[in-house]
Motif scaffolding. Structure first.
Motif, PDB file in Angstrom:
ATOM      1  N   ALA A 179       0.838  -1.203   0.000  1.00 46.88           N
ATOM      2  CA  ALA A 179       0.000   0.000   0.000  1.00 46.88           C
ATOM      3  C   ALA A 179       0.866   1.244   0.000  1.00 46.88           C
ATOM      4  O   ALA A 179       1.973   1.251   0.539  1.00 46.88           O
ATOM      5  N   MET A 180       0.328   2.310  -0.620  1.00 47.66           N
ATOM      6  CA  MET A 180       0.993   3.602  -0.668  1.00 47.66           C
ATOM      7  C   MET A 180       0.094   4.639  -0.010  1.00 47.66           C
ATOM      8  O   MET A 180      -1.082   4.761  -0.364  1.00 47.66           O
ATOM      9  N   GLY A 181       0.636   5.365   0.970  1.00 45.90           N
ATOM     10  CA  GLY A 181      -0.100   6.428   1.638  1.00 45.90           C
ATOM     11  C   GLY A 181       0.617   7.747   1.465  1.00 45.90           C
ATOM     12  O   GLY A 181       1.813   7.848   1.756  1.00 45.90           O
ATOM     13  N   ILE A 182      -0.107   8.758   0.978  1.00 39.88           N
ATOM     14  CA  ILE A 182       0.482  10.072   0.722  1.00 39.88           C
ATOM     15  C   ILE A 182      -0.334  11.141   1.431  1.00 39.88           C
ATOM     16  O   ILE A 182      -1.563  11.179   1.302  1.00 39.88           O
ATOM     17  N   ALA A 183       0.335  11.981   2.195  1.00 37.84           N
ATOM     18  CA  ALA A 183      -0.288  13.185   2.744  1.00 37.84           C
ATOM     19  C   ALA A 183       0.110  14.349   1.861  1.00 37.84           C
ATOM     20  O   ALA A 183       1.261  14.443   1.424  1.00 37.84           O
ATOM     21  N   VAL A 228      -7.217   2.989  -5.471  1.00 44.50           N
ATOM     22  CA  VAL A 228      -7.414   3.975  -4.413  1.00 44.50           C
ATOM     23  C   VAL A 228      -8.461   3.474  -3.424  1.00 44.50           C
ATOM     24  O   VAL A 228      -9.535   3.001  -3.810  1.00 44.50           O
ATOM     25  N   MET A 229      -8.148   3.588  -2.132  1.00 40.30           N
ATOM     26  CA  MET A 229      -9.038   3.136  -1.068  1.00 40.30           C
ATOM     27  C   MET A 229     -10.157   4.153  -0.831  1.00 40.30           C
ATOM     28  O   MET A 229      -9.960   5.365  -0.951  1.00 40.30           O
ATOM     29  N   ASP A 230     -11.316   3.644  -0.470  1.00 44.18           N
ATOM     30  CA  ASP A 230     -12.434   4.498  -0.059  1.00 44.18           C
ATOM     31  C   ASP A 230     -12.323   4.701   1.446  1.00 44.18           C
ATOM     32  O   ASP A 230     -12.904   3.964   2.239  1.00 44.18           O
ATOM     33  N   ASP A 283      -4.449  16.517   3.737  1.00 47.70           N
ATOM     34  CA  ASP A 283      -5.333  15.366   3.600  1.00 47.70           C
ATOM     35  C   ASP A 283      -4.481  14.136   3.332  1.00 47.70           C
ATOM     36  O   ASP A 283      -3.263  14.236   3.100  1.00 47.70           O
ATOM     37  N   ILE A 284      -5.117  12.970   3.342  1.00 45.54           N
ATOM     38  CA  ILE A 284      -4.450  11.690   3.129  1.00 45.54           C
ATOM     39  C   ILE A 284      -5.163  10.925   2.014  1.00 45.54           C
ATOM     40  O   ILE A 284      -6.387  10.923   1.943  1.00 45.54           O
ATOM     41  N   ILE A 285      -4.383  10.289   1.165  1.00 46.90           N
ATOM     42  CA  ILE A 285      -4.924   9.366   0.191  1.00 46.90           C
ATOM     43  C   ILE A 285      -4.106   8.075   0.260  1.00 46.90           C
ATOM     44  O   ILE A 285      -2.880   8.113   0.415  1.00 46.90           O
ATOM     45  N   VAL A 286      -4.790   6.925   0.196  1.00 45.86           N
ATOM     46  CA  VAL A 286      -4.134   5.620   0.310  1.00 45.86           C
ATOM     47  C   VAL A 286      -4.583   4.761  -0.859  1.00 45.86           C
ATOM     48  O   VAL A 286      -5.755   4.748  -1.235  1.00 45.86           O
ATOM     49  N   ALA A 287      -3.640   4.048  -1.454  1.00 45.65           N
ATOM     50  CA  ALA A 287      -3.933   3.136  -2.564  1.00 45.65           C
ATOM     51  C   ALA A 287      -3.151   1.847  -2.395  1.00 45.65           C
ATOM     52  O   ALA A 287      -2.103   1.827  -1.739  1.00 45.65           O
ATOM     53  N   THR A 288      -3.657   0.779  -2.972  1.00 44.87           N
ATOM     54  CA  THR A 288      -3.025  -0.540  -2.828  1.00 44.87           C
ATOM     55  C   THR A 288      -2.581  -1.051  -4.198  1.00 44.87           C
ATOM     56  O   THR A 288      -3.115  -0.682  -5.241  1.00 44.87           O
ATOM     57  N   LYS A 289      -1.575  -1.938  -4.157  1.00 47.63           N
ATOM     58  CA  LYS A 289      -1.095  -2.585  -5.372  1.00 47.63           C
ATOM     59  C   LYS A 289      -1.717  -3.978  -5.439  1.00 47.63           C
ATOM     60  O   LYS A 289      -1.595  -4.761  -4.480  1.00 47.63           O
ATOM     61  N   PRO A 290      -2.413  -4.301  -6.513  1.00 42.65           N
ATOM     62  CA  PRO A 290      -3.072  -5.619  -6.593  1.00 42.65           C
ATOM     63  C   PRO A 290      -2.101  -6.754  -6.346  1.00 42.65           C
ATOM     64  O   PRO A 290      -0.950  -6.723  -6.800  1.00 42.65           O
TER      65      PRO A 290
END
Length: 346
Positions: free
Chosen positions: A295-299, A321-323, A338-345
């Motif tokens: 997972a990647m998390g970016i502020a 991108v995670m909900d 803010d924060i956004i988080v996404a995952t790698k399949p």
């Protein structure tokens, strides 16, 4: 339904303290959805004895594993079971539950560094938490964490606190030198068994950066039995991350993106002075370094780019991108973070 109350840890940063209850509720929602076995509902702010708490209900009593997981909430100070009403004031009775955070090292690893522009350590922990919970491994397993814009190492230190391996990269030589000096001194002062060396990094005989390599353990006996953590920090351009680290090396990429224009003018990469442009070019490179299921998390500062724009960058790099709930909060007149988080399949 069983009810519980989280006592919020006081924040030295007044502005962050004003947002801490709302951010804790959002973080708690992620813990409930991604980590807890017990179904969580009804979180709200309550004041008991003039002190703010976050309360919530669960479908069944919290198991020992769930209590241990909640012990790592970024702003939690204590956890209580709420039991009935007592006394003439009608306030509930609070039964303390034993918290057992993952913390493996002394807390001054996080708090001792003081410098202008340091990210609030509570927020850094929050960002790491919600990113780890999005990954296929979760929060409690041994993880490998990469911060590609690591500054003076706040994210690296929080990862080390959890017992993770930590890797960072930053273009600023002064930040590299400051962190190198700090961590070497801290390890010596704590008398932890360790090795630490700084070596030049060359490509085609040209010097492209410096690298700090650290291996340490809590004791000589632990090191002897292989119970060690690894730390590395590179002074170099984040757009050259593939030259310093192999693809699929990390479980998590966690970073606090630059809030202004200063980073775009460094590194000789021909970037515009927009942080969003930096992310547009860097995220696909960082995504290659993630393991499947990672997972990647970016502020980031929302004044520098909309969530939809950043989500498009992550999606374009092959991430999902995670909900996630609302983590947006005011920092100062020029920064709404803010924060956004996404995952790698997998």
């Amino acid at each position: 339904m069983p009810r519980y109350a989280l006592l919020i840890l006081p924040a030295f940063n007044r502005v962050y303290a004003d947002s801490s209850v709302r951010l804790t509720r959002s973080e708690l929602d992620v813990f409930g959805a991604r980590g807890l076995r017990a179904e969580l509902s009804g979180s709200e702010e309550r004041v008991f004895g003039g002190v703010p708490y976050v309360t919530f209900e669960t479908a069944a009593p919290l198991a020992e594993r769930d209590v241990a997981l909640l012990s790592n909430l970024s702003s939690v100070y204590a956890l209580f079971g709420v039991e009935g009403v007592g006394g003439e004031d009608g306030q509930p009775l609070l039964r303390p539950l034993p918290v057992r955070p993952l913390d493996r090292l002394s807390s001054d690893l996080i708090t001792i560094q003081k410098y202008a522009g340091k990210t609030n350590e509570h927020f850094t922990k929050l960002l790491l938490n919600v990113t780890a919970l999005a990954s296929g491994k979760g929060l409690g397993e041994r993880l490998s964490v990469f911060d590609p814009l690591c500054g003076r190492g706040t994210t690296l230190n929080q990862a080390l606190m959890y017992g993770y391996d930590a890797y960072g990269l930053d273009v600023d030589a002064k930040d590299f030198e400051a962190y190198t000096g700090f961590i070497k001194t801290w390890l010596r002062n704590k008398r932890l068994k360790h090795t630490a060396e700084t070596v030049p990094v060359r490509r085609e005989r040209a010097l492209v950066g410096q690298r700090l390599n650290v291996t340490f353990g809590p004791s000589k006996e632990a090191v002897k039995h292989g119970d060690v953590q690894h730390l590395a920090m590179v002074n170099g351009d984040t757009l050259r991350s593939r030259e310093f680290f192999k693809p699929r090396s990390f479980d998590l990429v966690v970073t606090d993106a630059p809030y202004g224009v200063q980073h775009g003018s460094k590194g000789g990469s021909g970037l515009s002075r927009s942080p969003l442009e930096l992310l547009r070019r860097a995220v696909p490179i960082w995504a290659e370094l993630l393991r499947p299921g990672g997972a990647m998390g970016i502020a980031w500062n929302t004044y520098g780019g909309k969530r939809e724009e950043l989500a498009a960058i992550l999606t374009g790099a092959g991430l999902e991108v995670m909900d996630y709930p609302d983590f947006e909060h005011w920092v100062d007149q020029a920064i709404v973070r803010d924060i956004i988080v996404a995952t790698k399949p997998a």
